[in-house]
Design a protein around this motif. Structure first.
Motif, PDB file in Angstrom:
ATOM      1  N   GLU A  59       0.829  -1.209   0.000  1.00 55.01           N
ATOM      2  CA  GLU A  59       0.000   0.000   0.000  1.00 55.01           C
ATOM      3  C   GLU A  59       0.861   1.255   0.000  1.00 55.01           C
ATOM      4  OE1 GLU A  59      -3.286   2.144   2.916  1.00 55.01           O
ATOM      5  OE2 GLU A  59      -3.059  -0.034   2.989  1.00 55.01           O
ATOM      6  N   GLN A  60       1.940   1.243   0.798  1.00 56.63           N
ATOM      7  CA  GLN A  60       2.831   2.397   0.850  1.00 56.63           C
ATOM      8  C   GLN A  60       3.593   2.579  -0.464  1.00 56.63           C
ATOM      9  OE1 GLN A  60       3.274   4.692   3.456  1.00 56.63           O
ATOM     10  NE2 GLN A  60       1.382   3.711   4.137  1.00 56.63           N
ATOM     11  N   VAL A  61       4.060   1.485  -1.016  1.00 64.46           N
ATOM     12  CA  VAL A  61       4.779   1.574  -2.291  1.00 64.46           C
ATOM     13  C   VAL A  61       3.843   2.038  -3.394  1.00 64.46           C
ATOM     14  CG1 VAL A  61       6.019   0.254  -4.059  1.00 64.46           C
ATOM     15  CG2 VAL A  61       6.496  -0.160  -1.637  1.00 64.46           C
ATOM     16  N   GLN A  62       2.600   1.526  -3.365  1.00 65.72           N
ATOM     17  CA  GLN A  62       1.617   1.937  -4.375  1.00 65.72           C
ATOM     18  C   GLN A  62       1.333   3.427  -4.273  1.00 65.72           C
ATOM     19  OE1 GLN A  62       0.537   0.308  -6.841  1.00 65.72           O
ATOM     20  NE2 GLN A  62      -1.244   1.476  -7.570  1.00 65.72           N
ATOM     21  N   ALA A  63       1.242   3.945  -3.036  1.00 69.41           N
ATOM     22  CA  ALA A  63       1.011   5.380  -2.848  1.00 69.41           C
ATOM     23  C   ALA A  63       2.157   6.193  -3.447  1.00 69.41           C
ATOM     24  CB  ALA A  63       0.852   5.687  -1.363  1.00 69.41           C
ATOM     25  N   LEU A  64       3.395   5.689  -3.293  1.00 67.03           N
ATOM     26  CA  LEU A  64       4.545   6.363  -3.901  1.00 67.03           C
ATOM     27  C   LEU A  64       4.453   6.328  -5.422  1.00 67.03           C
ATOM     28  CD1 LEU A  64       7.757   5.377  -1.886  1.00 67.03           C
ATOM     29  CD2 LEU A  64       6.881   7.680  -2.323  1.00 67.03           C
ATOM     30  N   ARG A  65       4.047   5.184  -5.974  1.00 68.08           N
ATOM     31  CA  ARG A  65       3.920   5.074  -7.428  1.00 68.08           C
ATOM     32  C   ARG A  65       2.884   6.070  -7.949  1.00 68.08           C
ATOM     33  NH1 ARG A  65       2.368  -0.591  -9.318  1.00 68.08           N
ATOM     34  NH2 ARG A  65       3.116   0.161 -11.342  1.00 68.08           N
ATOM     35  N   GLU A  66       1.755   6.188  -7.235  1.00 70.20           N
ATOM     36  CA  GLU A  66       0.704   7.095  -7.674  1.00 70.20           C
ATOM     37  C   GLU A  66       1.167   8.545  -7.612  1.00 70.20           C
ATOM     38  OE1 GLU A  66      -2.664   6.160  -5.281  1.00 70.20           O
ATOM     39  OE2 GLU A  66      -3.063   4.250  -6.290  1.00 70.20           O
TER      40      GLU A  66
END
Length: 461
Positions: A140-147
């Motif tokens: 979830e944290q990595v996905q937030a960074l990607r977004e």
């Protein structure tokens, strides 16, 4: 001055005070000087009118009334100190006798802090949840960074979940446009929610240039909660392209060279956050266990005032969030009675906890130095998203807040002592160490000056 106290209840006292006329002289002299500055008497300069002339021109009764207004709060305060009473509200004062050249007598009924016997809190047992950082949390944290580092590109298709659309929107009621309910060229992510009920369903499936009508309830403004007719038009459909999770992404999104280092840092930061959540849970559990060991009577007037304040604050938060109380209760699955009962329970626990912590702080003679006050103001400002300089400027304009902040600091010290003396374990049986925990979720080195300030973290978290 003579005073006597009658205990009406554990939280209510009645003071009877008698003040000899001689002790009123400073207030009488002050009253004469103030009145002399206010009156114009032929033959006398302003401020130089003798008391005898004031008695004739203004009246002795006016002087006595002004002197009474000056002396009452002074003698009331002295009587409180004389009888070791801590008031919790404004008193109900009644002057029972006040004659010229005679004693002043008055009674005061007031809610007071009850006598509290602090129970033994060494070794209080409490259990908290384990610290668990799941793979889903990491992703979830990595996905937030990607977004955050994603890009948008136009697509020639109907809008779908998670797409971004540019929309024009207009709400009407009975054919009349609703003021403040019209937007143009706004970017919106499908499925995000939080704007208007039904908007996600309306835009999903629309291509650029298409529009759809639906009904919804306004979440703000004068017509909050009322049904309106809405027309939304999609002018652009965009798809978000996310970067691949590789070393190039790590260098773009962080100070790390490799994605492995980035993910390790994400896991570490999540662990620190979970540790702070665990500390807050420990604080609540230990304090709740301690409160169960002591009976603290509460003034009902104080409870009522705090209940009203909490309700007003909650209603303001609902308005800010675009919700009505009815909608909130529906979402929470609560009735009005259940909400009120829960609110009153939390208010009573909060007041009792403050009284208990104040008593422990007083017994331990905790003090507050300038550095502690400064750091406390900075933390409060950061939590509220405020510039610390503005917070200090506000404190200079309203210095009475200093005593409130000092009370919060010593309560934090008292709470830290209680929690650190407790036996806190997680559900797996591991000891939970809280001493020296810093606001970032790390621990201060032993002997480090920061370790002393870390005690407040248990409360601040």
């Amino acid at each position: 001055m003579k005073s006597a106290v009658e205990t009406l209840s554990p939280t209510r006292a009645k003071l009877t005070v008698e003040v000899p006329f001689e002790e009123l002289k400073p207030s009488l002299d002050k009253a004469y000087k103030q009145i002399a500055q206010q009156v114009n008497v032929p033959g006398f300069r302003r401020g130089k009118v003798p008391p005898s002339v004031i008695d004739r021109q203004v009246g002795r009764a006016a002087v006595l009334d002004q002197a009474l207004n000056d002396v009452l709060p002074q003698k009331y305060s002295e009587a409180l100190q004389e009888n070791n009473l801590t008031p919790l509200a404004q008193p109900e004062l009644e002057v029972t006798k006040f004659d010229d050249n005679g004693p002043l007598e008055f009674v005061a009924e007031v809610d007071v802090k009850p006598e509290i016997v602090v129970p033994d809190y060494d070794g209080i047992a409490a259990e908290v949840a384990d610290i668990e950082v799941s793979d889903e949390d990491d992703e979830e944290q990595v996905q937030a960074l990607r977004e955050r580092f994603g890009t948008l590109k136009d697509v020639e298709r109907a809008a779908a979940e998670n797409d971004f659309v540019v929309i024009d929107l207009k709400a009407t009621q009975d054919g009349e446009a609703v003021e403040g309910a019209e937007v143009s060229g706004m970017s919106y992510q499908v499925g995000r929610g939080g704007m208007l009920d039904g908007l996600d369903e309306a835009v999903a499936g629309l291509s650029a240039g298409e529009e759809k009508a639906f009904t919804s309830q306004l979440v703000g403004g004068d017509l909050i909660g009322q049904q309106v007719d809405v027309v939304v038009k999609v002018t652009q459909v965009q798809e978000q392209e996310l970067p691949e999770v590789d070393d190039d992404f790590a260098q773009l999104a962080s100070e790390f060279d490799t994605v492995a280092e980035l993910k390790a840092d994400v896991k570490e930061r999540l662990g620190r956050g979970k540790r702070l959540e665990q500390a807050a849970e420990a604080r609540d559990a230990v304090l709740e266990a301690l409160l169960e060991k002591v009976e603290i009577p509460l003034p009902e007037g104080l409870v009522t005032d705090e209940l009203n304040t909490r309700r007003e604050q909650f209603e303001q938060q609902l308005v800010f969030a675009g919700l009505t109380l009815e909608k909130y209760l529906e979402d929470e699955g609560q009735t009005q009675d259940e909400f009120e009962a829960d609110l009153e329970r939390r208010v009573r626990d909060s007041i009792a906890a403050q009284m208990l912590l104040d008593e422990i702080a007083a017994k331990n003679e905790y003090g507050v130095d300038q550095n502690e006050l400064t750091q406390h103001v900075i933390r409060r400002a950061q939590q509220q998203g405020q510039d610390p300089q503005q917070a200090f400027a506000h404190l200079q304009e309203h210095p009475h807040h200093i005593s409130e902040y000092a009370a919060e600091i010593v309560r934090g010290k008292a709470l830290a002592e209680i929690v650190e003396a407790a036996k806190v374990t997680d559900k797996s049986g591991n000891e939970v160490v809280l001493k020296g925990l810093l606001p970032d979720g790390t621990f201060a080195p032993e002997g480090d000056e920061a370790a002393e300030a870390a005690d407040e973290t248990v409360d601040e978290s």
